[in-house]
Design a protein around this motif. Structure first.
Motif, PDB file in Angstrom:
ATOM      1  N   ASN A  15      -4.072 -11.035  -5.710  1.00  0.00           N
ATOM      2  CA  ASN A  15      -3.926  -9.585  -5.681  1.00  0.00           C
ATOM      3  C   ASN A  15      -3.995  -8.993  -4.287  1.00  0.00           C
ATOM      4  OD1 ASN A  15      -3.901  -8.468  -8.625  1.00  0.00           O
ATOM      5  ND2 ASN A  15      -5.447 -10.080  -8.635  1.00  0.00           N
ATOM      6  N   LYS A  17      -2.736 -10.175  -1.692  1.00  0.00           N
ATOM      7  CA  LYS A  17      -1.442 -10.385  -1.041  1.00  0.00           C
ATOM      8  C   LYS A  17      -0.306  -9.629  -1.733  1.00  0.00           C
ATOM      9  CE  LYS A  17      -2.612 -15.080   0.516  1.00  0.00           C
ATOM     10  NZ  LYS A  17      -2.246 -16.516   0.403  1.00  0.00           N
ATOM     11  N   SER A  18      -0.613  -8.956  -2.821  1.00  0.00           N
ATOM     12  CA  SER A  18       0.430  -8.293  -3.599  1.00  0.00           C
ATOM     13  C   SER A  18       0.928  -7.030  -2.914  1.00  0.00           C
ATOM     14  CB  SER A  18      -0.098  -7.940  -4.988  1.00  0.00           C
ATOM     15  OG  SER A  18      -1.131  -6.968  -4.895  1.00  0.00           O
ATOM     16  N   THR A  19       2.145  -6.650  -3.239  1.00  0.00           N
ATOM     17  CA  THR A  19       2.751  -5.446  -2.655  1.00  0.00           C
ATOM     18  C   THR A  19       1.995  -4.196  -3.086  1.00  0.00           C
ATOM     19  OG1 THR A  19       4.916  -6.522  -2.714  1.00  0.00           O
ATOM     20  CG2 THR A  19       4.887  -4.130  -2.432  1.00  0.00           C
ATOM     21  N   SER A  20       1.558  -4.174  -4.352  1.00  0.00           N
ATOM     22  CA  SER A  20       0.848  -2.993  -4.852  1.00  0.00           C
ATOM     23  C   SER A  20      -0.459  -2.759  -4.101  1.00  0.00           C
ATOM     24  CB  SER A  20       0.561  -3.143  -6.350  1.00  0.00           C
ATOM     25  OG  SER A  20      -0.217  -4.298  -6.595  1.00  0.00           O
ATOM     26  N   ILE A  22      -1.107  -3.695  -0.978  1.00  0.00           N
ATOM     27  CA  ILE A  22      -0.771  -3.252   0.389  1.00  0.00           C
ATOM     28  C   ILE A  22      -0.392  -1.777   0.384  1.00  0.00           C
ATOM     29  CG2 ILE A  22       0.859  -3.560   2.287  1.00  0.00           C
ATOM     30  CD1 ILE A  22       0.981  -6.531   1.531  1.00  0.00           C
ATOM     31  N   ILE A  23       0.366  -1.351  -0.642  1.00  0.00           N
ATOM     32  CA  ILE A  23       0.736   0.067  -0.749  1.00  0.00           C
ATOM     33  C   ILE A  23      -0.517   0.913  -0.962  1.00  0.00           C
ATOM     34  CG2 ILE A  23       1.961   1.755  -2.165  1.00  0.00           C
ATOM     35  CD1 ILE A  23       4.078  -0.394  -2.673  1.00  0.00           C
TER      36      ILE A  23
END
Length: 425
Positions: A15, A17-20, A22-23
């Motif tokens: 999680n 490393k996930s895009t969500s 980071i956003i």
């Protein structure tokens, strides 16, 4: 214990490393950056803005000297001395407006005509004319400059803010209330936003493993207890990572920009050390318990669904409770003594949203605060235990009948297991 850390590590690594994530991590920083950028450019525009051009029309040409301000927001056009010339200059957009002044005895009458661009400087003009009128009347009364200054000396009200504790008045710093208000808003909105994000994470973690039937393989090598608390630990480590990143970025950024004019203007009159202390006090307790409480709740609801597509439906009750808590908290700030926020501040599911606002408005004593803290911590512990019990019972139950039917089946399974234990014992 090794299996526990394997599950925790896997949840964390996947999680973080996930895009969500980071956003979620960058969104507040981007918002703060945009706010700072806008403030900076507004300040620069005001600094570099050309002074407004005005004309002063009066039978006494010497009155123009009253409006002489070095590096002021306006500049008097001394070559324009008649109203006709001023109107013509205004039509030609050579000036932004003109001020007509007439004297009747020691009373000054004035009027200003402008193109809606001098509104901000009218108070300055009014103050200068008032001072000039005071000087005229002082000269008539043959008053000295010291006497005039004494007549115009303003009255300063010294403000003291006190709190009532155990029948005694305790003096507080004037910015304490502002600090508590900031802390209340930060905690309430942060709890709400973090609940939306982290509840979705843990519910998706559980539901995805059930939907792909991987859960059966996992529980063949690790107990439901290890799996449940491993998931919780992984999610809370992600939360801790986000808070640490914010803390480091905030500290480093403030160290480099603390002396800038924009930051000085924003923090003027605010004790940042007091704010940090406030955030690390009661508000941090409400924040941690609030997020943990709803994350545990989300793990329970996530275990009730069979497909990842049903996760959003399953956490709808959690989101609804969070929205209610946030709105009641805002209402508490406006009416802290109303019966609704008073009652809600002691209901553990809503305490993290409502109690910080009551603390900020100083309508609750130390006893009430500690009752709410103990109640919230205790409820979180009980909720964790109950969620774990139901989680252990329904984590391998597959049903397409929805959350309610899954909950009924898990309840029935729990009762059956208890009866079986009694018979065996």
């Amino acid at each position: 214990m090794n299996k526990f850390w394997v599950i925790t590590k896997e949840v964390y690594k996947k999680n973080v490393k996930s895009t969500s994530f980071i956003i979620m991590l960058l969104a507040p920083l981007l918002a703060i950056g945009i706010f700072y950028g806008i403030s900076y450019f507004i300040a620069q525009d005001e600094k570099n803005a050309e002074p407004s051009a005005i004309a002063v029309i009066s039978e006494d040409p010497a009155i123009q000297d009253v409006f002489t301000i070095e590096d002021g927001p306006y500049e008097v056009q001394e070559d324009i001395t008649t109203q006709e010339a001023a109107e013509e200059a205004l039509l030609d957009e050579e000036i932004d407006g003109y001020l007509t002044i007439s004297e009747t005895g020691n009373t000054i009458d004035s009027a200003i005509v402008h193109t809606d661009s001098l509104t901000n400087i009218i108070p300055i003009l009014n103050e200068q004319l008032s001072n000039y009128q005071t000087l005229l009347r002082a000269n008539e009364l043959d008053l000295s400059q010291e006497q005039v200054m004494s007549l115009s000396e303003p009255v300063v009200i010294e403000e003291s803010i006190v709190s009532i504790e155990d029948g005694n008045l305790t003096q507080e710093e004037n910015n304490d209330t502002t600090v508590k208000e900031i802390g209340a808003y930060i905690v309430s909105f942060a709890v709400y936003m973090f609940i939306l994000f982290y509840a979705s994470i843990i519910a998706s973690e559980v539901a995805s493993e059930k939907g792909t039937r991987i859960m059966e393989i996992i529980l063949s090598s690790a107990s439901a207890t290890v799996h449940f608390f491993g998931k919780l630990a992984g999610v809370m480590l992600i939360l801790l990572t986000q808070l640490v990143v914010y803390g480091i970025i905030g500290f480093v950024t403030y160290f480099f920009v603390k002396d800038s004019a924009t930051i000085q203007g924003l923090t003027q009159g605010i004790d940042l050390a007091t704010i940090a202390k406030e955030l690390l006090g009661y508000t941090s307790i409400f924040f941690i318990t609030g997020v943990l409480m709803y994350v545990v709740f989300a793990a329970f609801f996530g275990s009730l669904v069979t497909k990842i597509e049903d996760v959003n439906k399953s956490i709808t009750p959690i989101v609804t409770l969070a929205i209610i808590g946030l709105y009641v908290g805002i209402f508490a700030f406006a009416s802290p003594e109303n019966i609704v926020p008073v009652v809600f501040s002691y209901i553990p599911l809503f305490t993290p949203f409502v109690m910080p606002f009551r603390i900020a408005s100083e309508t609750v004593g130390q006893l009430g605060i500690w009752i709410s803290i103990i109640g919230t911590v205790g409820f979180t512990a009980i909720l964790t235990y109950l969620s774990f019990v139901f989680y252990r019972a329904n984590v391998l139950i597959y049903s397409d009948g929805g959350v309610i039917k899954s909950l009924k089946r898990s309840w029935g399974l729990l009762k059956s297991n208890r009866k079986a234990k009694k018979i065996n014992s």
